[in-house]
Design an enzyme around this catalytic site. Structure first.
Site, PDB file in Angstrom:
ATOM      1  N   ASP A 197       1.001  -8.696  33.894  1.00  0.00           N
ATOM      2  CA  ASP A 197       0.514  -8.470  35.258  1.00  0.00           C
ATOM      3  C   ASP A 197      -1.014  -8.514  35.269  1.00  0.00           C
ATOM      4  OD1 ASP A 197       0.404  -7.135  38.048  1.00  0.00           O
ATOM      5  OD2 ASP A 197       2.546  -7.229  37.627  1.00  0.00           O
ATOM      6  N   SER A 218       7.695  -7.989  43.659  1.00  0.00           N
ATOM      7  CA  SER A 218       6.860  -7.435  42.586  1.00  0.00           C
ATOM      8  C   SER A 218       7.231  -5.994  42.279  1.00  0.00           C
ATOM      9  CB  SER A 218       5.380  -7.494  42.975  1.00  0.00           C
ATOM     10  OG  SER A 218       4.889  -8.797  42.898  1.00  0.00           O
ATOM     11  N   HIS A 247      -2.315  -3.990  41.184  1.00  0.00           N
ATOM     12  CA  HIS A 247      -0.916  -4.407  41.107  1.00  0.00           C
ATOM     13  C   HIS A 247      -0.245  -4.005  39.797  1.00  0.00           C
ATOM     14  CE1 HIS A 247       2.432  -7.413  41.030  1.00  0.00           C
ATOM     15  NE2 HIS A 247       2.366  -7.313  42.348  1.00  0.00           N
TER      16      HIS A 247
END
EC number: 3.4.14.10
Length: 1283
Positions: free
Chosen positions: A46, A461, A275
């Site tokens: 990520d 996600s 994220h």
């Protein structure tokens, strides 16, 4: 004041913040509290995981939560190849050990550090290059506020000094020096105003130091520019000591390091956005004080693999993906989550996909989970790799009641379902892509720099790490019970135990307890660790399912051959032959079940299948499966599935219009219609009507061979706001859109009411198809028209194949010029063994290509293009493409990956693009040595071409005649596009072979998304210039000559003498040019100078070169002044300058420039002008050189100050303007003079006009520090930034 509380305040539904009930993860942990993920290592591919985030410190067993942090992208790499040794300095009573960093700062080091070699590697890095954009923006705003305080104080001080000057000179005639002081103060005020307008916070410039302590490489970073490193932490590879540090309390950005290539590269690892931390927390966060906030598997440990490149705003790159695959094997990760992805033109293919499928999963047994994508609601929108690749568990996003209550707070409950935006299958090769659903939202941990402990994020996600955590629970239990497993076994259990949620393709919601029961019940079944691959064999390209979409595929029954074969895990040790034994022993008897009557297959023997879509209602979606069951154990569920998807398009029978009246919708409801866009259609007009407020999504896609679904995708989101959602009889609201389509291909028209849009609503749609086709020019399969500018005209045959088309008004406009360049240098090398050895032991090589180009103007917009690599990531055969754009000083202008990006080139001059292509094959890379780069420049002035209805009009008409403003259906007309007659129409720097890029529009009154036709125009060679030297006075014929012999002989002799004279001059000029090639102070140079002066004592260029070489022998300071000029050199310069000035009649030269010259000079006048211009340049050089020499002698001779001012006055008479901002060398002389007089305002003002920014030392300390930092950015001490 007292408040009366309600009778009861309900508890906050914390169970919905990070949902675990829906997947049975919570109930599983109640039954098996020790199967909480312990023993399992989850790799998070990520944007990087913050090691200081809440919930990511320890596991339930007290072990470190994050066991390794790796930046696979290289965005934090610092080149540390420069090696220095410490110098001992005395500072009062203290002995200091120091080294000089690449910033030039003196860094204090600790002598207690263990460094046996005594060598230190040094590097430099701009801190903002390590930070995500939102953090940089926050810091810049805060820093500017602080900077403005000091700036305004300084501005007020200068204004006060100007007021004092005016008060003291109110009644007098001040001398020239005092007026200069006033001008300087006024200039300072003006400069200060301009400086603040252009203020751009440079941030911290880091000095990076690394050394080997005998066992490990250590890194020390000067995070606050204090230059004292003695108290700084000694960091090493994170996995060894799990150390991290924070840059400052202000930014709260935590970082760790890794060291590669024997200390020559330091990787500073930071998060490229929030994220990755959020994703990791969903999978495995542990909050001992508030367990309800735990991730799904709080006992699991994390490996952070950063693939989101900070330089690209967290976009992944091929190199980052490949390095992540390598790290998965090296870290022995049990499980991997990748919440990243892009659309792909070819599913289940490409360098990275093969690495994961065949090596990471198929050989090393790592279970790979990935998000399916957020590009729905239309079909075939799965993202790669999660939704397109075999053996990867693709996860869709589901929203539940508890999530709706805790995360979204809707006024009314809405049905549980997949999120509207969730990507759907099938892939273009027929596979469903999405294996399971999981909750697609969570409120959980974020990095410390975000200044929030947690926040809401949703998407696939979030569903992917939720599923990953669920799988970690299963693995934890299997490990605790010493039960072996494989990725194939786990995926099969998840799919066959999932909960049905009324989804189109029968994809279910993950259920942990049921999956555990499945694994336990069928653990001893022999073929649990085998996956059965489906291959549709009678197609040009291998497919994994049956997908009939186009009209020719659905108009008749299809007999399709299907091959199903078992696939085993690859052997880590092939010599053992263990898998061969399993292959030999495998024998399974299958029964085949077709889930729909329009699909047929044999009951037991699988030779083929028949799909008959002829009786299916046109316009709809139909799905079936051929399921294979083990006849000896049917309770296991299907061991393989052959998905069969049919989207039978409607064929329009009522001409060019299509209507859908009053379609009914509720929250999350989706309506799909499939139509064959009529042949010849190029655009479609859409009208949407409703009478009540709602949030609607219109999504339309056409799939073209080997194209991403985004190529022919149109997506519109409408928020109708009028009226009440409970009233369906409100005012009618209308929205209209026009967009390009591809005639002959099936289009899905997908309309959805957004999942959170409450209430039931009706919607009506109307589509009108239009088509204007070019039948003789457009490149087949595209909408590109090619025009050769060498032809006086280009014919286009246009027709309206669908309907009568009105409002036709053809126009062609170009706004881009494209230039092609080839690399000036190529270099192929193997990459380092630390990070770039693939799991199959192949070493990755890199081909570096260097492209050099110049721009004639400033403020140009440039888009570099590399068609061989653009729009190819997961499907790419190459491992990676990456490029960096630099200016002439090696400052980074921007970074380029697989997507086109436009850069603003603020200055004219030289630029460099360095591109790198990575692949294991040297032979393949060698074929790319001459790869072309296209440079697309936006034109400052657009170019238009005219159209005509007849050929003769191209040559005779005074204005365009075009065509009539309508075309009847089926009518064909000729259109002639005239090429420019005037070559000056083309851009000044254009060359033959360059392309103008633009658009051809037929209906200018419509704004068409996706455009109409693109046009490429080939710029022809320029017209030949007339040569009058070979003709008479009028240039039209030979000059008259005499027939007499003696005259001819005389002419021949004169011609011969002229040739000899030209030859001697050419030899002389060549010798002068070689003076600079000899080493300074060499005997050869001195001898050549002496010889030239003897033979050509009046030839000015000899003395100019002598003076220039003397100036070059000194080093330049930041202000342009020759700070290191020795007195001997200064006196020599004065001597040569005087000698040069004596060669020129200054009075005669001044008289020439004092008289206005003829605007149309003859050849003799042109020659005279050139000679005098050269003399003027020599005078300016000589006087400017004198000023530099006198400035150097200023400290040892007081008389030089007076001479300097007198010389400046002489020089000013020859300059075109004062200050001379059009010539930097002349400007440097002006700066020297103003700086000596301490008139920094005048110097700054002049320099600002040249640079657009400050660039020398001044008394304004905060601006000095600002400029000092920007110097490192504009001219990087470390040279080119690494890839």
């Amino acid at each position: 004041m007292s408040y009366k509380l309600p009778n009861s305040i309900p508890d906050f539904p914390t169970y919905g913040l990070l949902p675990k009930e829906e997947t049975e993860a919570a109930s599983f942990l109640k039954k098996h509290p020790e199967y909480d993920g312990r023993g399992v290592t989850i790799a998070i591919l990520d944007t990087g995981v913050d090691p200081g985030a809440t919930g990511l410190q320890t596991t339930t067993e007290g072990k470190p939560k994050i066991v390794d942090i790796i930046d696979c992208s290289g965005s934090g790499d610092v080149t540390t190849k420069v090696i220095v040794k410490p110098v001992i300095k005395e500072d009062g009573n203290e002995t200091l050990y120091t080294i000089q960093g690449l910033t030039g700062r003196t860094l204090i080091i600790d002598p207690k550090w263990n460094n046996p070699s005594g060598e230190y590697h040094i590097g430099i890095k701009r801190l903002y290059e390590l930070f995500p954009r939102n953090l940089v923006d926050r810091l810049r705003k805060e820093h500017k506020k602080d900077f403005e305080k000091e700036h305004y104080r300084l501005q007020a001080e200068v204004q006060h000094n100007l007021s004092l000057w005016e008060e003291s000179h109110s009644s007098s005639n001040p001398p020239e020096s005092d007026l200069a002081t006033k001008a300087d103060l006024e200039a300072r005020i003006e400069v200060l105003k301009d400086l603040l307008k252009n203020y751009d916070d440079p941030g911290i410039i880091l000095d990076v130091v690394t050394f080997f302590d005998g066992s490990d490489w250590r890194v020390v970073i000067d995070v606050d520019e204090c230059c004292d490193l003695r108290d700084a932490p000694l960091l090493t590879d994170y996995r060894k000591e799990r150390q991290y540090h924070t840059f400052s309390k202000e930014d709260r950005m935590n970082f760790s390091v890794n060291i590669f290539e024997e200390g020559n590269i330091v990787s500073i690892v930071t998060a490229s956005n929030e994220h990755g931390t959020h994703v990791a927390a969903i999978s495995a966060a542990y909050h001992p004080d508030e367990p309800v906030l735990n991730g799904v598997a709080p006992g699991a440990q994390i490996v952070s693999l950063k693939i989101g490149d900070t330089r690209l705003d967290a976009m992944e790159t091929g190199a980052a993906l490949a390095r992540a695959a390598i790290s998965l094997v090296e870290t022995k990760s049990d499980l991997a989550n990748m919440s990243f992805g892009e659309s792909s033109s070819v599913p289940n293919s490409g360098h990275f996909v093969k690495l994961i499928r065949d090596e990471v999963v198929g050989k090393y047994g790592c279970i790979f989970v990935s998000s399916a994508g957020n590009s729905g609601p239309a079909l075939s929108t799965n993202g790669a790799p999660g939704g397109t690749s075999s053996d990867i568990i693709g996860v869709g996003a589901y929203v539940s009641h508890s999530m709706i209550q805790a995360e979204y707070g809707l006024l009314e409950s809405v049905p549980e379902r997949a999120y509207t935006w969730c990507s759907r299958g099938p892939t273009t090769d027929g596979d469903i892509g999405v294996a399971i659903y999981a909750p697609g939202g969570a409120i959980t941990s974020t990095p410390q720099y975000s200044l929030t402990k947690s926040q809401l994020m949703n998407g696939t996600s979030m569903s992917s790490p939720n599923a990953t955590g669920c799988i970690a629970l299963l693995l934890s239990g299997l490990m605790a019970e010493n039960k072996k497993y494989s990725p194939y076994r786990i995926k099969n259990a998840l799919v066959n135990s999932s909960k049905q949620v009324n989804e189109t393709f029968d994809v279910g919601l993950l259920q942990v307890e049921k999956a555990w029961e499945y694994l336990e019940k069928f653990y001893e079944t022999p073929d649990q660790d085998v996956v059965y691959e489906v291959n549709i064999s009678n197609t040009p390209r291998s497919k994994r399912g049956i997908y009939l979409r186009e009209s020719h595929e659905t108009s008749s029954p299809q007999t399709i051959n299907v091959l199903v074969k078992p696939k085993f895990m690859k052997e880590l040790d092939p010599i053992s032959g263990e898998v061969n034994q399993k292959k030999f022993e495998l024998e399974t008897r299958f029964a085949l079940v077709c889930t729909q009557t329009w699909v047929r297959a044999t009951d037991f023997l699988f030779l083929g299948s028949k799909v008959d879509p002829t009786n299916l209602t046109p316009g709809g979606l139909y799905f079936a499966e051929i399921q294979g069951y083990d006849t000896t154990c049917p309770d296991r569920g299907p061991l393989f599935r052959v998905p069969v998807t049919v989207t039978k398009p409607s064929i329009l029978t009522n001409g060019s219009k299509l209507c859908f009246d009053k379609l009914s919708f509720g929250p999350g409801h989706i309506e799909r219609r499939f139509i064959k866009v009529p042949d010849g259609v190029t655009l479609k007009s859409t009208t949407i009507k409703t009478t009540s407020p709602a949030h609607f999504w219109l999504h339309m896609i056409q799939l073209l061979p080997l194209r991403r679904f985004t190529y022919q995708e149109r997506e519109y989101i409408f928020s109708f706001a009028k009226g009440s959602y409970g009233d369906g009889n409100g005012e009618e609201q209308i929205e209209k859109r026009n967009f390009a389509v591809c005639g002959g291909a099936t289009m899905e028209i997908c309309v959805a009411q957004y999942w959170s849009s409450i209430g039931n609503h009706d919607l009506s749609l109307e589509f009108v198809f239009h088509g204007i086709q070019i039948s003789n020019n457009a490149i087949s399969g595209s909408k590109t028209v090619f025009i050769n500018g060498g032809n006086p005209f280009t014919r286009l045959d246009i027709t309206a194949p669908v309907r009568r088309e009105d409002g036709i008004n053809p126009s062609i406009q170009f706004d881009v010029i494209r230039k092609a360049i080839r690399p000036t240098e190529s270099k192929l090398r193997p990459l380092g063994i630390d990070r770039d050895i693939l799991p199959d032991s192949r070493r990755v090589h890199a081909l570096a290509l260097t492209y050099k180009f110049s721009t004639p103007e400033k403020n140009l917009s440039l888009t570099p293009r590399f068609p061989a690599f653009f729009d190819l990531l997961y499907e790419s055969y190459f491992e990676d493409f990456f490029a960096i754009l630099y200016d002439a000083n090696k400052r980074v202008i921007g970074h380029l990956d697989i997507y086109a990006k436009t850069f603003k080139l603020e200055h004219k001059g030289d630029y460099v693009i360095r591109a790198q292509i990575r692949h294991p094959s040297q032979e393949l890379l060698e074929k790319l040595n001459n790869t072309i780069c296209f440079l697309d420049y936006n034109l400052s002035k657009k170019i238009n071409l005219d159209s005509y209805c007849q050929i003769q009009d191209v040559f005779t008409a005074e204005k365009p005649t075009g065509v009539k403003n309508y075309l009847e259906k089926g009518e064909r007309q000729a259109l002639f596009i005239g090429s420019p007659n005037d070559y000056s129409v083309y851009p000044k720097d254009s060359k033959p072979g360059d392309l103008l890029l633009g658009r051809l529009s037929f209906i200018n009154s419509l704004k068409i998304d996706g455009g109409q036709y693109t046009v490429n125009f080939l710029i022809p060679p320029p017209p030949a210039k007339k040569d009058s030297t070979n003709g008479g006075e009028d240039g039209k014929g030979p000059a008259p000559t005499s027939d007499s012999g003696p005259s001819e002989s005389t002419e021949k002799l004169e011609k011969k003498d002229k040739i000899n004279e030209d030859l001697l001059e050419a030899i002389r000029d060549l010798q002068i040019s070689y003076l600079k090639k000899f080493p300074a102070e060499s005997t050869a140079r001195e001898e050549l100078f002496s010889d030239l002066e003897d033979r050509y004592p009046s030839h000015i260029p000899i003395f100019q070169n002598k003076l220039e070489l003397l100036l070059e022998s000194t080093s330049s300071g930041s202000s342009g002044e020759k700070e290191n000029m020795s007195p001997e050199t200064a006196n020599k310069i004065l001597e040569v300058s005087e000698e040069l000035l004596k060669k020129i009649d200054l009075d005669e030269l001044a008289q020439y420039y004092g008289v206005k010259q003829d605007a149309n000079p003859n050849e003799a006048a042109k020659k005279k002008k050139k000679e005098n211009d050269d003399k003027k340049k020599a005078v300016i050089l000589a006087l400017g050189s004198k000023i530099q020499a006198l400035a150097a002698l200023f400290s040892i001779s007081s008389s030089s100050e007076t001479q300097l001012e007198e010389t400046w006055k002489q020089l000013a008479q020859w300059l075109d303007a004062v200050p001379p901002v059009s010539d930097f060398k002349q400007l440097q002389i002006y700066i020297i003079r103003e700086r000596r007089e301490k008139r920094y305002g005048n110097a700054l003002k002049a320099l600002g006009k040249w640079f657009g920014e400050t660039g020398l030392e001044i008394e304004w300390k905060h601006w000095e520090k600002y400029e000092e930092k920007w110097k490192f950015i504009r001219i990087p001490p470390g040279g080119y930034a690494p890839f």
